[in-house]
Structures are given as C-alpha cells and as structure tokens.
Motif scaffolding. Structure first.
Motif, PDB file in Angstrom:
ATOM      1  N   PRO A   1      63.481  24.459  57.959  1.00 45.83           N
ATOM      2  CA  PRO A   1      64.279  25.503  57.310  1.00 45.83           C
ATOM      3  C   PRO A   1      63.772  26.921  57.549  1.00 45.83           C
ATOM      4  CG  PRO A   1      63.930  23.669  55.819  1.00 45.83           C
ATOM      5  CD  PRO A   1      63.077  23.409  57.027  1.00 45.83           C
ATOM      6  N   PHE A   2      62.467  27.111  57.661  1.00 45.40           N
ATOM      7  CA  PHE A   2      61.943  28.467  57.824  1.00 45.40           C
ATOM      8  C   PHE A   2      62.078  28.984  59.248  1.00 45.40           C
ATOM      9  CE2 PHE A   2      60.370  27.352  53.715  1.00 45.40           C
ATOM     10  CZ  PHE A   2      60.449  28.543  53.015  1.00 45.40           C
ATOM     11  N   GLU A   3      62.587  28.158  60.165  1.00 47.12           N
ATOM     12  CA  GLU A   3      62.948  28.640  61.500  1.00 47.12           C
ATOM     13  C   GLU A   3      64.416  29.056  61.547  1.00 47.12           C
ATOM     14  OE1 GLU A   3      61.429  25.895  64.474  1.00 47.12           O
ATOM     15  OE2 GLU A   3      59.392  26.160  63.707  1.00 47.12           O
ATOM     16  N   GLN A   4      65.125  28.853  60.445  1.00 45.20           N
ATOM     17  CA  GLN A   4      66.456  29.418  60.211  1.00 45.20           C
ATOM     18  C   GLN A   4      66.423  30.106  58.853  1.00 45.20           C
ATOM     19  OE1 GLN A   4      70.233  27.446  61.085  1.00 45.20           O
ATOM     20  NE2 GLN A   4      69.069  25.690  61.859  1.00 45.20           N
TER      21      GLN A   4
ATOM     22  N   TYR B   1      55.240  24.354  57.908  1.00 45.48           N
ATOM     23  CA  TYR B   1      54.319  25.475  57.760  1.00 45.48           C
ATOM     24  C   TYR B   1      53.595  25.346  56.425  1.00 45.48           C
ATOM     25  CZ  TYR B   1      56.865  27.729  61.555  1.00 45.48           C
ATOM     26  OH  TYR B   1      57.438  28.013  62.771  1.00 45.48           O
ATOM     27  N   LEU B   2      52.381  25.842  56.361  1.00 45.96           N
ATOM     28  CA  LEU B   2      51.670  25.928  55.097  1.00 45.96           C
ATOM     29  C   LEU B   2      52.215  27.103  54.303  1.00 45.96           C
ATOM     30  CD1 LEU B   2      47.998  25.358  56.291  1.00 45.96           C
ATOM     31  CD2 LEU B   2      49.490  23.719  55.119  1.00 45.96           C
ATOM     32  N   TYR B   3      52.138  27.016  52.987  1.00 50.47           N
ATOM     33  CA  TYR B   3      52.571  28.108  52.129  1.00 50.47           C
ATOM     34  C   TYR B   3      51.879  29.415  52.527  1.00 50.47           C
ATOM     35  CZ  TYR B   3      52.779  31.208  48.131  1.00 50.47           C
ATOM     36  OH  TYR B   3      52.933  32.314  47.333  1.00 50.47           O
ATOM     37  N   GLU B   4      50.597  29.332  52.812  1.00 52.20           N
ATOM     38  CA  GLU B   4      49.842  30.529  53.169  1.00 52.20           C
ATOM     39  C   GLU B   4      50.402  31.192  54.430  1.00 52.20           C
ATOM     40  OE1 GLU B   4      47.135  27.849  50.799  1.00 52.20           O
ATOM     41  OE2 GLU B   4      48.563  27.543  52.427  1.00 52.20           O
ATOM     42  N   GLN B   5      50.854  30.392  55.389  1.00 47.33           N
ATOM     43  CA  GLN B   5      51.466  30.943  56.598  1.00 47.33           C
ATOM     44  C   GLN B   5      52.786  31.628  56.269  1.00 47.33           C
ATOM     45  OE1 GLN B   5      51.391  27.065  58.563  1.00 47.33           O
ATOM     46  NE2 GLN B   5      50.190  27.976  60.235  1.00 47.33           N
ATOM     47  N   LEU B   6      53.595  30.983  55.441  1.00 43.89           N
ATOM     48  CA  LEU B   6      54.887  31.559  55.059  1.00 43.89           C
ATOM     49  C   LEU B   6      54.692  32.826  54.231  1.00 43.89           C
ATOM     50  CD1 LEU B   6      56.721  28.239  54.182  1.00 43.89           C
ATOM     51  CD2 LEU B   6      57.070  29.661  56.224  1.00 43.89           C
TER      52      LEU B   6
ATOM     53  N   ARG C   1      53.852  35.639  56.506  1.00 41.96           N
ATOM     54  CA  ARG C   1      55.048  36.177  57.174  1.00 41.96           C
ATOM     55  C   ARG C   1      55.835  37.070  56.222  1.00 41.96           C
ATOM     56  NH1 ARG C   1      57.980  31.055  59.822  1.00 41.96           N
ATOM     57  NH2 ARG C   1      59.692  32.534  59.854  1.00 41.96           N
ATOM     58  N   ALA C   2      55.978  36.612  54.975  1.00 36.35           N
ATOM     59  CA  ALA C   2      56.708  37.399  53.982  1.00 36.35           C
ATOM     60  C   ALA C   2      55.996  38.734  53.735  1.00 36.35           C
ATOM     61  CB  ALA C   2      56.846  36.607  52.685  1.00 36.35           C
ATOM     62  N   ASP C   3      54.689  38.685  53.559  1.00 36.98           N
ATOM     63  CA  ASP C   3      53.912  39.903  53.307  1.00 36.98           C
ATOM     64  C   ASP C   3      53.932  40.855  54.499  1.00 36.98           C
ATOM     65  OD1 ASP C   3      53.338  38.896  50.803  1.00 36.98           O
ATOM     66  OD2 ASP C   3      51.286  38.287  51.308  1.00 36.98           O
ATOM     67  N   ALA C   4      54.122  40.304  55.710  1.00 36.48           N
ATOM     68  CA  ALA C   4      54.172  41.134  56.926  1.00 36.48           C
ATOM     69  C   ALA C   4      55.561  41.721  57.161  1.00 36.48           C
ATOM     70  CB  ALA C   4      53.728  40.319  58.141  1.00 36.48           C
ATOM     71  N   GLY C   5      56.498  41.475  56.251  1.00 34.59           N
ATOM     72  CA  GLY C   5      57.813  42.101  56.360  1.00 34.59           C
ATOM     73  C   GLY C   5      58.957  41.188  56.738  1.00 34.59           C
ATOM     74  N   ASP C   6      58.740  39.877  56.831  1.00 35.07           N
ATOM     75  CA  ASP C   6      59.846  38.956  57.127  1.00 35.07           C
ATOM     76  C   ASP C   6      60.651  38.757  55.847  1.00 35.07           C
ATOM     77  OD1 ASP C   6      61.538  36.746  57.650  1.00 35.07           O
ATOM     78  OD2 ASP C   6      60.134  35.969  59.170  1.00 35.07           O
ATOM     79  N   GLU C   7      61.700  39.553  55.707  1.00 34.49           N
ATOM     80  CA  GLU C   7      62.493  39.569  54.475  1.00 34.49           C
ATOM     81  C   GLU C   7      63.167  38.234  54.181  1.00 34.49           C
ATOM     82  OE1 GLU C   7      65.192  42.875  54.322  1.00 34.49           O
ATOM     83  OE2 GLU C   7      63.636  44.288  54.944  1.00 34.49           O
TER      84      GLU C   7
END
Length: 187
Positions: A82-85, A109-114, A117-123
C-alpha cells in the motif's frame, strides 16, 4: 491533504475480498493493491508484486462497493504494498474514514522507515499513517513464519496501534484485549 484535482482518481488493484476474516479482526473488506518491491520469499500474494498487471479502478467506485457491503465496517489495505501507492491509498483511506470505517494497513516497510519518509516531506505517507488505526509492519520472513501468530505472517512483524503510537510518540503494539478505563484517583 485537501481533496483536489491533482490527487489520484484511480488505484491499481490486485483484487479485493468483500468478507475477509484473516486480514484483521472481525469481518472486513480487504483491498489488495498491485505492486510491491519487497519481493519477500514465500509471499502469499506473489502475483501482486509486479507493478504492471493490476486492475485500474476508480477510487470512488471502490468506496461505493465497500459501502454497499452492509456486513463490513472495517477495511484492510494490503497487497502488494500500500505505501508504494501511498497517494491513492491515502485518498481511499480518507474517504472511508469519513464514512466511519476502521482501517488497517499491511506494509513490508518498518514503521520507522515510513515515519522517516513522512518526516522528510512525503505528504501521502504522512496522511496514510495519520488515518490508519493499525499498521502491520515489516517484511514477511519465511523462516519466521508461524500459523500461531495473530494478524501477521512472521514473528518479526509488528501489529502497531497507530492512535496510541501517535499519542505517545513511540511504538505501541495493538492489543485486542479489553482494557478497563483507569479509575479516578478519588476511588
């Protein structure tokens, strides 16, 4: 994210199950997206791994299909990944949450990886993490597979209570056990 013309109108699906009892507690609607780069050996949906070959589906039509099933009140996003879409899954999740559905998502993906990504700006990833109630994270590891595990395929995976994780700022594992309310100090 505010609904607008730039957001996806469709999602690429591997398939759906309108009455799943294995993708989270209770009777739920399972949405399996197409495409997964993890390629976990022993994957239970290996045909969902290629990015190509999915069924392009209107998100609004999928929502209406789910809503028309009066037997389910919860939805699980799985795959594929799901996180690749994330953009399409976030739109779907937002529309379902607005109608009162509980939402689970499975991710390799691990939560920490996701969260990174969120913290790096992946809205889209940020929005999806904000909407879902439970995240089952981590790749499936065939050597750690067990049929005795609840809601996960291998013992390295975690079933994360996202509401409590967001509140506490640390990972809190989900439990389906009844937790009585805390008693007031005056008792």
């Amino acid at each position: 994210m505010v609904e607008n013309e730039k957001e996806p109108q469709t999602i690429s699906l591997f398939g759906t199950v309108n009455d799943s009892i294995v993708d989270g507690p209770g009777l739920r609607f399972a949405v399996f997206v197409q495409g997964c780069s993890h390629h976990c050996p022993g994957c239970h949906n290996p045909e969902s791994q290629p990015k190509e070959g999915g069924i392009e589906t209107s998100i609004d039509e999928l929502v209406e299909t789910i809503v028309s099933n009066a037997s389910v009140h919860d939805v699980t996003l799985s795959g594929g990944e799901p996180f690749e879409q994330a953009e399409a899954c976030a739109v779907l999740a937002r529309k379902l949450k607005a109608r009162g559905y509980g939402l689970w998502a499975y991710s390799g993906y691990l939560y920490e990886q996701l969260k990174g990504r969120a913290d790096a700006g992946d809205e889209a990833v940020a929005e999806l993490l904000e909407i879902i109630d439970v995240l089952v994270d981590g790749p499936f590891v065939e050597a750690l597979k067990s049929y005795d595990l609840e809601w996960k395929g291998s013992s390295n995976q975690r079933v994360i209570d996202m509401k409590k994780t967001r509140q506490r700022g640390e990972i809190v594992l989900w439990s389906n056990r009844y937790e009585p309310p805390a008693r007031p100090a005056s008792w």
